[in-house]
Design an enzyme around this catalytic site. Structure first.
Site, PDB file in Angstrom:
ATOM      1  N   ARG A 135      -8.453 -26.439  20.070  1.00  0.00           N
ATOM      2  CA  ARG A 135      -8.233 -25.127  19.760  1.00  0.00           C
ATOM      3  C   ARG A 135      -7.632 -24.878  18.181  1.00  0.00           C
ATOM      4  O   ARG A 135      -8.271 -24.046  17.527  1.00  0.00           O
ATOM      5  CB  ARG A 135      -7.087 -24.701  20.795  1.00  0.00           C
ATOM      6  CG  ARG A 135      -6.727 -23.076  20.249  1.00  0.00           C
ATOM      7  CD  ARG A 135      -7.859 -22.031  20.020  1.00  0.00           C
ATOM      8  NE  ARG A 135      -9.058 -22.376  20.816  1.00  0.00           N
ATOM      9  CZ  ARG A 135     -10.356 -21.647  20.541  1.00  0.00           C
ATOM     10  NH1 ARG A 135     -10.504 -21.245  19.312  1.00  0.00           N
ATOM     11  NH2 ARG A 135     -11.325 -21.771  21.387  1.00  0.00           N
ATOM     12  N   LYS A 190      -3.325 -11.520  -0.847  1.00  0.00           N
ATOM     13  CA  LYS A 190      -3.188 -11.080   0.580  1.00  0.00           C
ATOM     14  C   LYS A 190      -3.842 -12.086   1.599  1.00  0.00           C
ATOM     15  O   LYS A 190      -4.952 -11.774   2.213  1.00  0.00           O
ATOM     16  CB  LYS A 190      -3.944  -9.611   0.755  1.00  0.00           C
ATOM     17  CG  LYS A 190      -3.244  -8.570  -0.158  1.00  0.00           C
ATOM     18  CD  LYS A 190      -3.876  -7.190  -0.036  1.00  0.00           C
ATOM     19  CE  LYS A 190      -3.211  -6.154  -1.014  1.00  0.00           C
ATOM     20  NZ  LYS A 190      -3.949  -4.940  -1.046  1.00  0.00           N
ATOM     21  N   LYS A 233       2.091  -4.164 -12.110  1.00  0.00           N
ATOM     22  CA  LYS A 233       1.408  -3.100 -11.061  1.00  0.00           C
ATOM     23  C   LYS A 233       2.211  -1.634 -11.031  1.00  0.00           C
ATOM     24  O   LYS A 233       3.092  -1.828 -12.026  1.00  0.00           O
ATOM     25  CB  LYS A 233       1.233  -3.675  -9.777  1.00  0.00           C
ATOM     26  CG  LYS A 233       0.311  -4.882  -9.497  1.00  0.00           C
ATOM     27  CD  LYS A 233      -0.001  -5.228  -8.311  1.00  0.00           C
ATOM     28  CE  LYS A 233      -1.162  -4.459  -7.794  1.00  0.00           C
ATOM     29  NZ  LYS A 233      -1.470  -5.064  -6.266  1.00  0.00           N
ATOM     30  N   GLU A 287      -2.461  -3.161 -13.936  1.00  0.00           N
ATOM     31  CA  GLU A 287      -2.963  -1.919 -12.985  1.00  0.00           C
ATOM     32  C   GLU A 287      -2.957  -0.568 -13.578  1.00  0.00           C
ATOM     33  O   GLU A 287      -1.619  -0.113 -13.863  1.00  0.00           O
ATOM     34  CB  GLU A 287      -2.452  -1.916 -11.690  1.00  0.00           C
ATOM     35  CG  GLU A 287      -3.249  -0.999 -10.939  1.00  0.00           C
ATOM     36  CD  GLU A 287      -2.078  -1.111  -9.290  1.00  0.00           C
ATOM     37  OE1 GLU A 287      -2.394  -2.108  -8.543  1.00  0.00           O
ATOM     38  OE2 GLU A 287      -1.141  -0.361  -9.055  1.00  0.00           O
ATOM     39  N   ASP A 307      -7.560   0.895 -10.171  1.00  0.00           N
ATOM     40  CA  ASP A 307      -7.246   0.973  -8.600  1.00  0.00           C
ATOM     41  C   ASP A 307      -7.540   2.416  -8.145  1.00  0.00           C
ATOM     42  O   ASP A 307      -7.530   3.367  -8.500  1.00  0.00           O
ATOM     43  CB  ASP A 307      -5.546   0.868  -8.756  1.00  0.00           C
ATOM     44  CG  ASP A 307      -5.126   0.862  -7.156  1.00  0.00           C
ATOM     45  OD1 ASP A 307      -5.680  -0.012  -6.615  1.00  0.00           O
ATOM     46  OD2 ASP A 307      -4.174   1.373  -6.768  1.00  0.00           O
TER      47      ASP A 307
END
Length: 284
Positions: free
Chosen positions: A103, A138, A170, A200, A221
């Site tokens: 597994r 991410k 950002k 950004e 963005d």
């Protein structure tokens, strides 16, 4: 094409901890109760659908850690396109450790093959546009190096690996720093000559201001294709353009055709569908 995975030092502890999580303090009580220590087995890791192989070396380490004497044979190296029923690798030796590592190995392999497979589909979708598919930060905690490796296997490129290898300013940075100009000026004064700076923006007005500042790339963005096309024209090749936000397999071609340099997709690593792989025991 064979793709060299990250150094084992980057993932051996991860695989070891995954095994410990599954085995617990008592070990595999099912295998120990049902299977003799003398039992031998040959098991094939077999694809249940078509896709791209990625992560075989880290995944097969699960078997080797439980029993270094197991014989492992790779049939479809990373980067190979496999069809349903295709054999990725064969493991042979004592049955118990094969059962106990199954597994952990399949969890890791299924995720990495899933990322490579989806990346390859996106790369095909934008073929001929000149744009590149890139991943983001991410990622699954602890799996970043391997997930980004799987993106490369699928034909994509990597964005920054962490907070320490590039400056990406950002929207929240802009608020905290007191505006776009102030943020860029401070970053340029602080960053070394080897460090790239990307900013950004979400409007063409912000982009116009940014074009007066010393930056290397702009992240456009959540812009619609028509707006992206205008943004690319405004930049005029003076910096790298990256499109991000809300891009899907259905819309990626239209985004690529705007002329952007890069298309980044967070879901490519945080929400990709697992690739179905089974471990089939065969007669010895």
């Amino acid at each position: 094409m064979y793709h060299s995975p990250p150094y084992p030092l980057l993932y051996e502890d991860l695989v070891r901890r995954a095994l410990l999580e599954d085995l617990g303090p008592a070990g595999d009580i099912t295998a120990e109760a049902c299977v003799s220590t003398r039992a031998r087995a040959r098991a094939a890791l077999r694809a249940r659908k078509a896709g791209i192989v990625a992560g075989l070396e880290p995944s097969l380490l699960a078997f080797r850690l439980l029993d270094p004497t197991l014989a492992v044979r790779i049939e479809a190296p990373d980067g190979t396109a496999v069809e349903p029923g295709g054999v990725l690798a064969v493991v042979e030796g004592a049955a118990r450790p094969i059962l106990s590592a199954e597994r952990t190995a399949l969890n890791l392999l299924g995720r990495l093959c899933g990322i490579a497979t989806q990346t390859a589909a996106l790369v095909r979708a934008i073929d001929g546009t000149g744009a590149a598919i890139v991943c983001t930060r991410k990622t699954t905690p602890g799996l970043r190096a391997l997930e980004k490796y799987a993106v490369r296997v699928g034909g994509g490129q990597n964005h920054r690996f962490g907070l320490d290898d590039a400056v990406l300013i950002k929207d929240n940075h802009l608020v905290a720093a007191g505006g776009l100009r102030a943020a860029v000026q401070r970053a340029r004064a602080r960053a070394g000559h080897m460090v790239k700076i990307e900013v950004e923006v979400d409007t063409l007005e912000q982009l116009a201001e940014l074009l007066t500042l010393p930056v290397d790339a702009v992240l456009l963005d959540n812009m619609a294709p028509d707006t992206l096309r205008q943004a690319v024209a405004m930049v005029g090749g003076r910096m790298i353009t990256e499109a991000s936000g809300g891009i899907t397999p259905e819309s990626v071609r239209a985004v690529a055709e705007t002329g952007v340099t890069l298309i980044s997709l967070g879901w490519l690593t945080h929400s990709v569908r697992n690739f179905d792989i089974g471990l089939d025991f065969e007669p010895v």
